[in-house]
Enzyme design. Structure first.
Site, PDB file in Angstrom:
ATOM      1  N   ASP A  42       0.839  -1.207   0.000  1.00 44.74           N
ATOM      2  CA  ASP A  42       0.000   0.000   0.000  1.00 44.74           C
ATOM      3  C   ASP A  42       0.874   1.258   0.000  1.00 44.74           C
ATOM      4  O   ASP A  42       0.365   2.380  -0.046  1.00 44.74           O
ATOM      5  CB  ASP A  42      -1.022  -0.010   1.136  1.00 44.74           C
ATOM      6  CG  ASP A  42      -0.391  -0.099   2.506  1.00 44.74           C
ATOM      7  OD1 ASP A  42       0.853  -0.189   2.607  1.00 44.74           O
ATOM      8  OD2 ASP A  42      -1.147  -0.079   3.511  1.00 44.74           O
ATOM      9  N   SER A  43       2.215   1.069  -0.017  1.00 42.22           N
ATOM     10  CA  SER A  43       3.118   2.193  -0.303  1.00 42.22           C
ATOM     11  C   SER A  43       2.778   2.799  -1.657  1.00 42.22           C
ATOM     12  O   SER A  43       3.205   3.913  -1.961  1.00 42.22           O
ATOM     13  CB  SER A  43       4.578   1.719  -0.289  1.00 42.22           C
ATOM     14  OG  SER A  43       4.732   0.575  -1.103  1.00 42.22           O
ATOM     15  N   ASP A  81      -1.200  -6.118  -0.093  1.00 45.22           N
ATOM     16  CA  ASP A  81      -1.545  -5.530   1.206  1.00 45.22           C
ATOM     17  C   ASP A  81      -3.046  -5.383   1.362  1.00 45.22           C
ATOM     18  O   ASP A  81      -3.740  -4.902   0.453  1.00 45.22           O
ATOM     19  CB  ASP A  81      -0.930  -4.123   1.319  1.00 45.22           C
ATOM     20  CG  ASP A  81       0.402  -4.122   2.034  1.00 45.22           C
ATOM     21  OD1 ASP A  81       0.696  -5.089   2.776  1.00 45.22           O
ATOM     22  OD2 ASP A  81       1.161  -3.152   1.860  1.00 45.22           O
ATOM     23  N   LYS A 109      -1.067  -9.397   3.041  1.00 45.00           N
ATOM     24  CA  LYS A 109      -0.284  -8.917   4.185  1.00 45.00           C
ATOM     25  C   LYS A 109      -1.134  -7.958   4.995  1.00 45.00           C
ATOM     26  O   LYS A 109      -1.908  -7.173   4.415  1.00 45.00           O
ATOM     27  CB  LYS A 109       0.993  -8.221   3.709  1.00 45.00           C
ATOM     28  CG  LYS A 109       1.810  -7.598   4.864  1.00 45.00           C
ATOM     29  CD  LYS A 109       3.229  -7.238   4.440  1.00 45.00           C
ATOM     30  CE  LYS A 109       3.372  -5.961   3.682  1.00 45.00           C
ATOM     31  NZ  LYS A 109       2.906  -4.748   4.397  1.00 45.00           N
ATOM     32  N   GLU A 111      -1.028  -5.467   8.847  1.00 44.29           N
ATOM     33  CA  GLU A 111      -0.175  -4.875   9.882  1.00 44.29           C
ATOM     34  C   GLU A 111      -0.754  -5.151  11.269  1.00 44.29           C
ATOM     35  O   GLU A 111      -1.942  -4.876  11.500  1.00 44.29           O
ATOM     36  CB  GLU A 111      -0.072  -3.356   9.667  1.00 44.29           C
ATOM     37  CG  GLU A 111       0.598  -3.002   8.347  1.00 44.29           C
ATOM     38  CD  GLU A 111       0.711  -1.498   8.119  1.00 44.29           C
ATOM     39  OE1 GLU A 111       0.414  -0.701   9.044  1.00 44.29           O
ATOM     40  OE2 GLU A 111       1.104  -1.114   7.000  1.00 44.29           O
ATOM     41  N   GLU A 178       9.590  -3.840  10.006  1.00 47.68           N
ATOM     42  CA  GLU A 178       9.898  -2.516   9.451  1.00 47.68           C
ATOM     43  C   GLU A 178      10.491  -1.615  10.532  1.00 47.68           C
ATOM     44  O   GLU A 178       9.875  -1.426  11.600  1.00 47.68           O
ATOM     45  CB  GLU A 178       8.627  -1.878   8.861  1.00 47.68           C
ATOM     46  CG  GLU A 178       8.912  -0.501   8.281  1.00 47.68           C
ATOM     47  CD  GLU A 178       7.882  -0.026   7.262  1.00 47.68           C
ATOM     48  OE1 GLU A 178       6.925  -0.769   6.971  1.00 47.68           O
ATOM     49  OE2 GLU A 178       8.050   1.114   6.773  1.00 47.68           O
TER      50      GLU A 178
HETATM   51  O1  KIV Z   1       3.537  -1.095   1.503  1.00 44.97           O
HETATM   52  C1  KIV Z   1       4.703  -1.519   1.421  1.00 44.97           C
HETATM   53  O2  KIV Z   1       5.415  -1.307   0.437  1.00 44.97           O
HETATM   54  C2  KIV Z   1       5.215  -2.285   2.542  1.00 44.97           C
HETATM   55  C3  KIV Z   1       6.693  -2.487   2.606  1.00 44.97           C
HETATM   56  C4  KIV Z   1       7.341  -1.223   3.000  1.00 44.97           C
HETATM   57  C5  KIV Z   1       7.062  -3.602   3.491  1.00 44.97           C
HETATM   58  O3  KIV Z   1       4.481  -2.688   3.377  1.00 44.97           O
END
Ligand code: KIV
Length: 253
Positions: A42-43, A81, A109, A111, A178
């Site tokens: 989600d970056s 994510d 994924k 958090e 992280e």
């Molecule tokens: O969203 C993302 O790119 C991430 C990485 C920084 C691990 O979660």
């Protein structure tokens, strides 16, 4: 690469290379380069969509980009994510994880540590592999007021270890660490059977993940200190655009 293979890789001491991808050509190029895991992170909210942080990313954004990455990935594991507020209950987490898998992800994924163990277990029980994410949690950056190193005190390190055991016991197949202090990341990596994948957390992790834009210099306005840049794509892009503008505005006769 299958999620179930990763624990055996860790036992053999093989390191995992993970990069983010948000579109078809990047996914295909990284896949052809031999990357183990493509993370549709989600970056993308910051480095592709121009938001200030990841809390603006929606399920619709993630579905659109996951489908593009899946079309470019032949052999890498595609992990997507679950975005902010898309897994507030086990039921919502399962429903949204299924949507990401339908879009082409092999795994999702999310958090959070012990507080999220029931949600991880619910998704895993539904047949969808889950990667966990501990340490600095970007979806909580607004509450936390910034991106800071985690695990600095003995209490914080112990809490991270408890979280790491909780996500492993809940069935996560790997865990991103992280911005975890390097010596603490080393302890976590030694304590877990599942691989740890570090970002800004030192070299003792079982793998490393980077935002591809940081690796290739495609987001020149901000690069994290820990990111080693192996290309300057923004420089090439600016040069190519300048050449095109020159050729167009002052054509040689
Ligand atoms: O969203 C993302 O790119 C991430 C990485 C920084 C691990 O979660």
């Amino acid at each position: 690469m299958k999620p179930a293979d990763l624990t055996a890789l860790k036992r053999r001491g093989e390191k995992l290379a993970v990069l983010t991808a948000y579109d078809y050509p990047t996914a295909r190029l990284l896949d052809e380069s031999g990357i183990d895991i493509l993370l549709v992170g989600d970056s993308l909210g910051m480095v592709v969509l121009g938001f200030p942080d990841t809390t603006h990313v929606t399920m619709e954004h993630m579905l659109h980009h996951t489908a593009a990455v899946a079309r470019g990935a032949e052999r890498a594991l595609v992990v997507a994510d679950l975005p902010f507020a898309s897994y507030d209950t086990p039921e919502q987490a399962i429903a949204n994880a299924r949507r990401l898998v339908a879009a082409g992800a092999h795994a999702v994924k999310l958090e959070g540590g012990a507080s999220h163990a029931a949600r991880i277990a619910a998704i895993v029980a539904d047949g969808i592999p889950v990667m966990a994410h501990l340490g600095m949690l970007p979806q909580s950056v607004v509450q936390e007021g910034g991106y800071r190193i985690k695990g600095k005190t003995p209490e914080a390190a112990a809490a991270l270890l408890a979280d790491a055991h909780a996500v492993e016991n809940a069935g996560a197949f790997a865990v991103v660490l992280e911005l975890v202090q390097a010596d603490v990341a080393a302890v976590l990596s030694a304590a877990l059977k599942i691989p740890t994948i570090g970002i800004g957390s030192g070299l003792a992790c079982d793998g490393q993940v980077l935002v591809t834009h940081d690796l290739i210099g495609l987001f020149p306005w901000f690069t994290p200190k820990f990111a080693r840049q192996h290309a300057q794509v923004a420089v090439s892009l600016r040069e190519a655009a300048a050449a095109f503008i020159r050729e167009t505005k002052q054509p040689e006769r």
